[in-house]
Design an enzyme around this catalytic site. Structure first.
Site, PDB file in Angstrom:
ATOM      1  N   LYS A  90     -15.041 -23.510   6.456  1.00 25.57           N
ATOM      2  CA  LYS A  90     -16.496 -23.691   6.410  1.00 25.57           C
ATOM      3  C   LYS A  90     -16.917 -24.882   7.268  1.00 25.57           C
ATOM      4  O   LYS A  90     -17.840 -24.786   8.091  1.00 25.57           O
ATOM      5  CB  LYS A  90     -16.947 -23.893   4.958  1.00 25.57           C
ATOM      6  CG  LYS A  90     -18.458 -23.858   4.811  1.00 25.57           C
ATOM      7  CD  LYS A  90     -18.888 -24.241   3.409  1.00 25.57           C
ATOM      8  CE  LYS A  90     -18.401 -23.271   2.369  1.00 25.57           C
ATOM      9  NZ  LYS A  90     -19.441 -22.470   1.754  1.00 25.57           N
ATOM     10  N   MET A 120     -13.114 -21.949  -5.754  1.00 25.10           N
ATOM     11  CA  MET A 120     -13.267 -23.394  -5.955  1.00 25.10           C
ATOM     12  C   MET A 120     -14.733 -23.724  -6.219  1.00 25.10           C
ATOM     13  O   MET A 120     -15.552 -22.831  -6.368  1.00 25.10           O
ATOM     14  CB  MET A 120     -12.697 -24.136  -4.754  1.00 25.10           C
ATOM     15  CG  MET A 120     -11.189 -23.992  -4.682  1.00 25.10           C
ATOM     16  SD  MET A 120     -10.492 -24.874  -3.315  1.00 25.10           S
ATOM     17  CE  MET A 120     -11.158 -24.009  -1.924  1.00 25.10           C
ATOM     18  N   ARG A 173     -18.339 -17.288   9.477  1.00 25.74           N
ATOM     19  CA  ARG A 173     -16.880 -17.253   9.635  1.00 25.74           C
ATOM     20  C   ARG A 173     -16.525 -15.882  10.165  1.00 25.74           C
ATOM     21  O   ARG A 173     -17.320 -14.936  10.086  1.00 25.74           O
ATOM     22  CB  ARG A 173     -16.180 -17.525   8.314  1.00 25.74           C
ATOM     23  CG  ARG A 173     -16.469 -16.460   7.332  1.00 25.74           C
ATOM     24  CD  ARG A 173     -15.883 -16.725   5.972  1.00 25.74           C
ATOM     25  NE  ARG A 173     -16.494 -15.748   5.094  1.00 25.74           N
ATOM     26  CZ  ARG A 173     -16.490 -15.787   3.787  1.00 25.74           C
ATOM     27  NH1 ARG A 173     -15.914 -16.782   3.168  1.00 25.74           N
ATOM     28  NH2 ARG A 173     -17.064 -14.847   3.099  1.00 25.74           N
ATOM     29  N   HIS A 187      16.813   0.399  -8.465  1.00 24.55           N
ATOM     30  CA  HIS A 187      17.117   1.726  -7.928  1.00 24.55           C
ATOM     31  C   HIS A 187      15.830   2.519  -7.703  1.00 24.55           C
ATOM     32  O   HIS A 187      15.606   3.087  -6.628  1.00 24.55           O
ATOM     33  CB  HIS A 187      18.053   2.458  -8.903  1.00 24.55           C
ATOM     34  CG  HIS A 187      18.381   3.839  -8.476  1.00 24.55           C
ATOM     35  ND1 HIS A 187      17.646   4.935  -8.874  1.00 24.55           N
ATOM     36  CD2 HIS A 187      19.335   4.301  -7.637  1.00 24.55           C
ATOM     37  CE1 HIS A 187      18.159   6.018  -8.315  1.00 24.55           C
ATOM     38  NE2 HIS A 187      19.190   5.659  -7.560  1.00 24.55           N
ATOM     39  N   CYS A 231      19.401  -3.812   8.097  1.00 22.92           N
ATOM     40  CA  CYS A 231      19.068  -2.569   7.400  1.00 22.92           C
ATOM     41  C   CYS A 231      18.719  -2.807   5.942  1.00 22.92           C
ATOM     42  O   CYS A 231      18.529  -1.867   5.194  1.00 22.92           O
ATOM     43  CB  CYS A 231      20.186  -1.555   7.537  1.00 22.92           C
ATOM     44  SG  CYS A 231      21.745  -2.116   6.821  1.00 22.92           S
ATOM     45  N   TYR A 238      17.597  -4.646  16.675  1.00 20.60           N
ATOM     46  CA  TYR A 238      16.745  -3.663  16.003  1.00 20.60           C
ATOM     47  C   TYR A 238      16.575  -4.016  14.530  1.00 20.60           C
ATOM     48  O   TYR A 238      17.360  -4.776  13.955  1.00 20.60           O
ATOM     49  CB  TYR A 238      17.303  -2.243  16.140  1.00 20.60           C
ATOM     50  CG  TYR A 238      18.595  -2.009  15.397  1.00 20.60           C
ATOM     51  CD1 TYR A 238      18.593  -1.624  14.066  1.00 20.60           C
ATOM     52  CD2 TYR A 238      19.830  -2.172  16.032  1.00 20.60           C
ATOM     53  CE1 TYR A 238      19.771  -1.417  13.380  1.00 20.60           C
ATOM     54  CE2 TYR A 238      21.012  -1.958  15.355  1.00 20.60           C
ATOM     55  CZ  TYR A 238      20.978  -1.586  14.025  1.00 20.60           C
ATOM     56  OH  TYR A 238      22.137  -1.394  13.330  1.00 20.60           O
TER      57      TYR A 238
END
Ligand code: PEP
Ligand code: MG
Length: 902
Positions: free
Chosen positions: A29, A109, A343, A459, A854, A874
């Site tokens: 701000k 706030m 903003r 799992h 991975c 990768y």
């Protein structure tokens, strides 16, 4: 020295001294108010107290040396500029005291308005407002209310009750019917409430009001709601907030005054145009409180053409200047427009893509910047079906959003029932305490999976993500009773066949059916929507930005896939190979029994028979996958099951044997099985006989898999395809383990491959810390490394990956030990360091060593940036994460210009 430092330290900036790039110091701000001031826009004068001052205050519990004097000096110059003095009885200057952190934390706030009003200046304010007593007393009662609540923690409802009493006494329900006398009475009532709760009178000294308000804003950085918000938004906890002290302007001085918000484009869809709301004769907080209905901003044109035109002009200038969607708060005080805030505006995920595309078209930004303005989390959001929650749906429980998406269906408690009902065309949600590999068919059949236990790497979570299936795990408010086919939650019982809806993004669980919409972005990735023809700004923008990301990225993106179908989908989503084919997933269902026989075999014949039966099945699996991935590398990981997943449960078996014995039945076979299961039982299966250890203990197991891989590759190649297998050994901790497996594998490969031209690489996972720390040695025997960051995190932290997230991570997050689960986003300092060491030492030993990842982190946006930095070749992730990884790999590769898309 210290004293001198603190004297010189600049804690307060006039608006004219700042600019938009000083967000760290002045907060969003403050930095933007400064920017608008310097652009010549009409901003009420004021100054900003820095985040540094806040941090110093929070660290020591008192204002840093020098702050008070700097505030005094800036206040004086503000008073000179306004020609009024703070709280002056005749003609008071009033100020607002507003929070403003680097990242917007809306409503989290504190703000205190009308600071400077007291028993005497209220009269001056009335005179200033043309004898408007009502306005002056209303402003004063607002100050006491806000100040009491935010600065002195007076319970807000006490003020509300007093206001209600005043309205009741007047016989009205509308605040506006209270006249000046009523409000004067209310001020008295408020002062009494204030005194009762604080043991002191409401402070009459304006400067004391100001100091206390500033202090309250500092402290509100650590208010509970702010802490929770930061955690959720991943905003660092140590930034602190700035405080803006701004001359008050009033939108509630009559019909020629008012207040509003404006957006330079639609933050919902990204469509161009003027969006916003206006409320005449009101202050900003009235808009928020929804006391009266706002009108569309366009109507301001009729009410006050001059201000409207001026506002449009400023909006255009701001957008041109910020090169982005801006949101604006403004107030009109008696026909004079004031800009109170701007903003770069928040927007939906869809609007982020659409706006980035538009700004490129308009020549305001280039494609690199457009790529920077969107992110993988937004793309992921756009890829999941969504609930239409406009109806009144209340969640009954909240678990972990383990695999995003939205799913509704009938509750089932077993895999078999899920398959049965799905075959009848029903949508089902599989509900379990936790899932295990035997539930796979049910998970495939179900629309979604809901468990009461387990975290993001349980799992259920991992498998569901792999399938792109919605999953909520660890919803521990659910009491799941599988034998009774029901669960209870929030005092209600849900039986098999009842409908529930689960949101895998938020983790929320709803009773009943919430309507679901499919994702057009997935339709595009699936090739069902042509971006050139699609009449859809979003699909066009996604296509354009993804294309650019692909051009820019250095990291390749592979997928984790165990079936031809998954491989095919991932390829459509842009995968450039398979980085992890978990072969243990191929040993489920009908084959489970073969594996059990293999593990428990007591003779060579038994074992060989089981292996011989498995070989052709495995070969077919690999043929399928190699065909789908024709020409692209496929990393097949040798089997890595925690043993317990393949053995019958010990307790159950023991009970069966005991019952059968009781009945006098012949239980010789079952007893032998029970003895074997007891022998193999492990207290910590995740640290037990799995991965390479299993391969070294059970003769022929890895050999069978290697043969199946090589034979499949040869067959695909002979039939005109191109198979590029990479065999990966799991859970290696010492080079000797790898060497042993490799020696045997190479023999088989040489024998099978012959002159077919097939080349098979042999490499290893790096998922045991010891492997990372001895990577130099291991690289001698490995043609590639793939980091298994799930296990590396598990073993690096010593956190059981199936248990901890649901069990106690809330406390770790609360304490800020980490800001996000290290299973979700790579812990750069610890586990990341292991990756870095292994990458460096591996490549030092074997230059050009191919490196990938991975673990689940391969599809996590922040982690992708880390893997880019570390120099991996990768990342590999579940099919649905492939586009996210492509986008983030592109973002990681471009140099950014600093605007923040948060
Ligand atoms: C890993 O540990 O990161 C990994 C990919 O292997 P898994 O999740 O199958 O243990
Ligand atoms: Mg692993």
């Amino acid at each position: 020295m210290a004293a001198q430092d603190s004297v010189e330290h600049k804690y307060v900036y006039d608006f004219a001294e700042g600019n938009k790039d000083l967000k760290d110091l002045l907060g969003g701000k403050g930095a933007n108010l400064a920017e608008m001031t310097n652009l010549g826009l009409p901003v009420p004068p004021g100054f900003t107290i820095t985040t540094e001052a806040c941090k110093a205050y929070l660290a020591t519990g008192r204002e840093p040396d020098g702050l008070a004097a700097q505030i005094e000096a800036h206040l004086e110059s503000l008073e000179r500029e306004m020609g009024r003095k703070l709280g002056d009885p005749q003609d008071p200057l009033l100020v607002s005291v507003r929070s403003g952190a680097k990242f917007s934390m809306p409503g989290m706030m504190e703000t205190v308005l009308n600071v400077g009003l007291n028993d005497r200046s209220v009269v001056g304010l009335s005179a200033q407002a043309g004898g408007n007593d009502r306005f002056a007393w209303d402003s004063y009662r607002r100050l006491i209310q806000m100040f009491g609540k935010t600065v002195c923690e007076v319970p807000g409802e006490e003020f509300e009750h007093a206001l209600d009493d005043a309205k009741r006494a007047k016989g009205t329900q509308n605040d506006l019917d209270l006249d000046a006398d009523d409000l004067r009475g209310l001020v008295d009532a408020y002062k009494k409430i204030f005194a009762k709760h604080t043991g002191r009178e409401f402070p009459q000294e304006p400067r004391e009001q100001l100091d206390l308000a500033i202090r309250a804003v500092f402290e509100s950085w650590n208010a509970e709601r702010a802490v929770v918000y930061r955690r959720q938004e991943r905003i660092p906890a140590d930034l602190g907030t700035a405080v803006n002290v701004v001359a008050m302007v009033f939108g509630n001085l009559g019909a020629d005054s008012g207040t509003g918000v404006a957006f330079t484009r639609d933050p919902g869809s990204g469509a161009q145009g003027i969006y916003g709301d206006y409320l005449a004769n009101a202050q900003g907080e009235d808009v928020v409180a929804g006391i009266r209905n706002t009108v569309p901003l366009q109507e301001l044109e009729q009410l006050d053409k001059k201000s409207y035109d001026e506002l449009l002009d400023y909006m255009a200038r701001l957008e041109e200047h910020y090169k982005d969607l801006c949101d604006i708060e403004f107030t009109i005080e008696r026909g004079k427009l004031w800009m109170l805030q701007t903003r770069v505006g928040k927007r939906t995920a869809a609007a982020a893509f659409v706006i980035a595309g538009q700004l490129v078209d308009e020549g305001l930004i280039d494609l690199d910047e457009a790529l920077h303005r969107v992110n993988g989390a937004q793309l992921a959001q756009l890829m999941f079906p969504r609930f239409q929650l406009d109806h009144e749906f209340q969640p009954v429980a909240k678990g972990i959003g383990a695999s995003p998406g939205a799913a509704s269906g009938k509750v089932v408690f077993t895999s078999a029932r899920a398959v049965e009902l799905a075959a009848e065309g029903e949508s089902v949600i599989l509900v379990r305490r936790e899932t295990n590999p035997d539930d796979l068919n049910g998970m495939i059949a179900a629309k979604g999976i809901l468990t009461s236990r387990g975290g993001k790497t349980s799992h259920a979570a991992v498998v569901a993500r792999g399938m792109g299936k919605t999953c909520v795990s660890g919803a521990d408010e659910l009491d799941v009773n599988v034998p009774a086919k029901k669960f209870t939650v929030a005092g209600q019982t849900v039986n098999e066949g009842d409908v529930v809806s689960i949101d895998g993004t938020t983790g929320k669980v709803y009773l009943g059916e919430v309507p679901v919409m499919p994702s057009e972005v997935v339709q595009y990735f699936e090739g069902e929507l042509n971006p050139e023809q699609a009449d859809d700004a979003l699909v066009k923008a996604v296509h354009r930005i993804m294309t650019h990301a692909d051009e820019k990225r250095r990291l390749r993106v592979r997928t984790n896939a165990d079936t031809g179908a998954d491989a095919a989908r991932a390829r459509r989503f842009g995968a450039q190979g398979i980085g992890l084919c978990r072969t243990e997933h191929m040993f489920l269902g009908d084959r489970r029994e073969l594996v059990e026989r293999l593990i428990l075999a007591s003779t060579d014949e038994e074992r060989e028979a089981a292996l011989a039966a498995l070989l052709p099945l495995q070969r077919e699996d690999f043929i399928d996958i190699f065909r789908e991935m024709d020409g692209l590398p496929v990393t097949v990981r040798l089997i890595d099951p925690p043993l317990h997943e393949f053995l019958p449960p010990l307790e159950q078996l023991a009970v069966n044997v005991a019952v059968a014995q009781e009945r006098g039945e012949d239980v010789a076979k079952e007893e032998a099985l029970l003895a074997a299961v007891r022998r193999m039982h492990e207290e910590n299966p995740m640290l037990g006989l799995r991965g390479v250890r299993l391969g070294l203990v059970i003769p022929g197991l890895f050999a069978m898999q290697v043969r199946a891989i090589a034979e499949a590759a040869v067959e695909v190649t002979r039939s005109g395809g191109s198979a590029c297998p990479e065999i990966m050994v799991p859970l290696v901790g010492a080079v000797q383990e790898l060497e042993t497996v490799r020696a045997e594998a190479e023999k088989i490969i040489a024998e099978v491959v012959g002159d077919s031209g097939v080349e098979v690489l042999i490499g290893t996972m790096i998922e045991v810390p010891r492997a990372a720390l001895t990577a130099g040695q291991i690289a001698e025997a490995a043609q590639f490394f793939s980091f298994g960051t799930n296990d590396l995190t598990q073993m690096g932290w010593g956190f059981s990956r199936d248990d901890v997230e649901g069990a106690f991570f809330w406390r770790y997050l609360e304490l800020g030990i980490f800001g996000i689960s290290p299973f979700e986003s790579i812990d750069r300092e610890g586990v990341g360091r292991l990756v870095r060491i292994a990458a460096e030492e591996g490549r030092a030993a074997r230059p050009g060593l191919k490196l990938g990842v991975c673990g689940e982190h391969g599809g996590d946006p922040d982690s992708v940036h880390f893997f880019h930095e570390v120099g991996l070749d990768y990342v590999s992730c579940s099919p649905f994460r492939v586009p996210v990884a492509r986008l983030e790999a592109g973002r990681a590769a471009i140099t950014t210009t600093g605007s923040d898309s948060r």
